[in-house]
Every structure is written in C-alpha cells, then in structure tokens.
Write an enzyme that holds these catalytic residues in place. Structure first.
Site, PDB file in Angstrom:
ATOM      1  N   GLU A 119      37.144  51.101  40.236  1.00 29.92           N
ATOM      2  CA  GLU A 119      37.998  50.825  40.972  1.00 29.92           C
ATOM      3  C   GLU A 119      38.437  49.488  41.603  1.00 29.92           C
ATOM      4  OE1 GLU A 119      34.760  51.046  42.723  1.00 29.92           O
ATOM      5  OE2 GLU A 119      36.118  53.288  42.747  1.00 29.92           O
ATOM      6  N   ASP A 120      39.769  48.507  41.384  1.00 33.61           N
ATOM      7  CA  ASP A 120      39.437  47.378  42.668  1.00 33.61           C
ATOM      8  C   ASP A 120      38.785  47.240  43.267  1.00 33.61           C
ATOM      9  OD1 ASP A 120      41.432  46.627  40.126  1.00 33.61           O
ATOM     10  OD2 ASP A 120      43.212  46.836  41.252  1.00 33.61           O
ATOM     11  N   VAL A 121      38.393  46.177  43.828  1.00 36.19           N
ATOM     12  CA  VAL A 121      37.888  45.309  44.980  1.00 36.19           C
ATOM     13  C   VAL A 121      38.067  45.862  46.339  1.00 36.19           C
ATOM     14  CG1 VAL A 121      38.739  43.092  44.925  1.00 36.19           C
ATOM     15  CG2 VAL A 121      36.639  43.662  46.008  1.00 36.19           C
TER      16      VAL A 121
END
Length: 303
Positions: A119-121
C-alpha cells in the site's frame, strides 16, 4: 567445456552481476546431454592426487521463514524504508518495525521482507491485514514454540501503535510461494473518501451501486512511472457501494481485482485511467483518504 558442449548456455544479462545464476545453471543442465557431461566430469570422479588442507571452517544455519499478517494504522508510514538519493525520508517503515524484533530474537545476520502487494505511504491497511513473510538469514536460534511466537507477536504489537501483526508463525520456503501465487488472482476491498468540485446529492451517486464488473484501462500512473514500465493494464472493479456524506464528499467501498490503482480510478490521472469516477459523475473528483479493508489471500493459516 563451455566452448565445446554448450557455447550459448551462459549469456550476459542486463543488471546481472554474474552470468552464472541459479536459473542459468538449471537451463544449461537441461540442454546438455548426459554423455557429453560425463566425458568432462566422470561420475564418480577420479581420485584426487593431493590431499585437501582445511584453511577455514564456517558454520551457517539455513534460513528461517516467518509469516503473518500486518495492519498499518498510520498515513505517514511506508512499507519499506523510503530512501531517495541516499537520503532517508521517513524515520521508519512497516518492514523495520516488524523485522527489528525478529532479528533480535532469531539472532540473524540479515533479512528479506516480502508481502502480498503493497500500500502507499498514506494508505491504511485494516481488517485482517496484509499477508507478509520474512526470510531470516543465518539465524543463531531456530527453534521457537507456538507460545514463544505468540510472545514475540505481542512484543511487536506493544512496540508501536502504527502497526499490529497477527497469525505470526514459522513457515517453509515453499509456503511463501503460495502467498505470491495468490497475488494476481485475488480480490481486494477498499474504502475511499472522495471530494467533488460540483455539489452532489445522494441520487447523483446512487447509480454507482448498480455497476458490476466495470472494466478499466489503466495506463501506468504518472506517480509510479519512474519504477514501472509504461503499459496499459486492464483491471476490473467488481462492485461499488456509495455512502453519501455531504454536498462535496462521499465514501466509496470498492471490491476490485488485485493490482488496480484506486487513486487513479478516482481522479483519472489526467485521462490515463478510463473510465474513472470523475468521468462517470461528469465532474472533477479527487481522493482524500484511502484504506485497504481486506486482502483476500487465504494465507498464512489463521492461528
């Protein structure tokens, strides 16, 4: 031997330090006839003329593999260390928060982290979490009881409020393959908080609930173009369910094919994802928050 028996067996490849990779050797052995191999390397080999002298003995343990699922509750935490041009951007990562405790307990030299997608930050991972596996290289301690693994899980969970792990267990190298196999075929569910430029009423978004198996064409997003090849990927949004909040905000629950870029499906990425929420609603849409609610990979076994 290479010149006479298999001249085209070992060819230089891009980004490879050595041509003698494991796969290259396996392919070479498949090509070479057994009788040609035996001419050069008789079996059993001839007796050595000189005695061997031991210069050094080194003992290493085989790698140990630990698997589980992790939840990420922070919108400011990358999955792996975020280092750009040799400079660290954020102080920690999911990988480090989990592995530092495993490294200490297993007394390993190093580790390799892998997971079922990422997942993205700024995206949280909720629900049952995302499957992950860690290879611990040359551990000095390899035997842990189920009770000790549970204690180790508790230690990790007590050390940070940004992540939690569950189902922490020892697995085999082969079992990790099952996590990777499931990546592309599986589905994922998300919750997205969406903003629109023009005012909306509940009835303006109701039609989204009726859309099933929506096919998308997604050109590699601009934000990942530096690390992913340019391509158009066909992805499917299986179902959507809208939840009206106010004139400019609604929440969308999505069930999608793994590998779908959700942010781009919302804002369209300058027309690189078609169709998108903006084009479906005929207005500008953007995503404010995104949560992964489930990663539907049935691995590792629930404890």
């Amino acid at each position: 031997f290479r010149a006479t028996v298999c001249p085209d067996c070992f060819k230089p490849a891009k980004n490879k330090q050595s041509v003698f990779t494991r796969m290259a050797v396996i392919k070479a052995l498949e090509k070479i006839k057994e009788e040609d191999f035996l001419k050069h390397f008789p079996c059993p080999p001839s007796s050595p003329k000189n005695l061997c002298v031991t210069l050094e003995i080194q003992c290493n343990n085989g790698a140990v593999f630990v698997a589980g699922r992790y939840n990420k509750y922070s919108r400011n935490l990358p999955q792996t260390p975020w280092i750009i041009d040799g400079e660290r951007k954020l102080e920690s990562s999911v990988e480090e928060l989990i592995s530092e405790h495993l490294m200490a307990e297993f007394k390993a030299d190093s580790f390799n982290f892998s997971s079922s997608g990422r997942e993205d930050v700024d995206v949280r991972t909720l629900g049952k979490g995302r499957p992950f596996a860690i290879e611990l290289v040359n551990p000095r301690r390899i035997h842990f009881t189920a009770e000790e693994m549970k204690g180790l899980q508790q230690t990790i969970n007590n050390s940070s409020d940004k992540i939690q792990v569950r189902d922490l267990q020892l697995v085999t190298r082969e079992a990790i393959g099952r996590m990777k196999e499931g990546e592309e075929e599986k589905t994922k569910t998300y919750s997205a908080l969406i903003w629109t430029d023009k005012a909306i009423q509940k009835e303006d978004i109701a039609f989204l609930d009726d859309i099933k198996e929506l096919k998308l064409d997604q050109k590699t997003p601009l934000r990942v173009l530096h690390r992913r090849p340019l391509a158009v990927r066909c992805r499917i949004i299986h179902t959507m369910q809208s939840e009206y909040i106010d004139e400019h905000h609604f929440r969308l629950h999505l069930k999608t094919q793994a590998g779908t870029y959700i942010k781009e499906f919302v804002h369209g990425d300058f027309g690189r994802t078609k169709p998108n929420i903006g084009s479906l609603l005929n207005r500008t849409a953007d995503i404010l928050e995104l949560d992964v609610e489930s990663v539907d990979v049935d691995w590792p076994p629930t404890l």
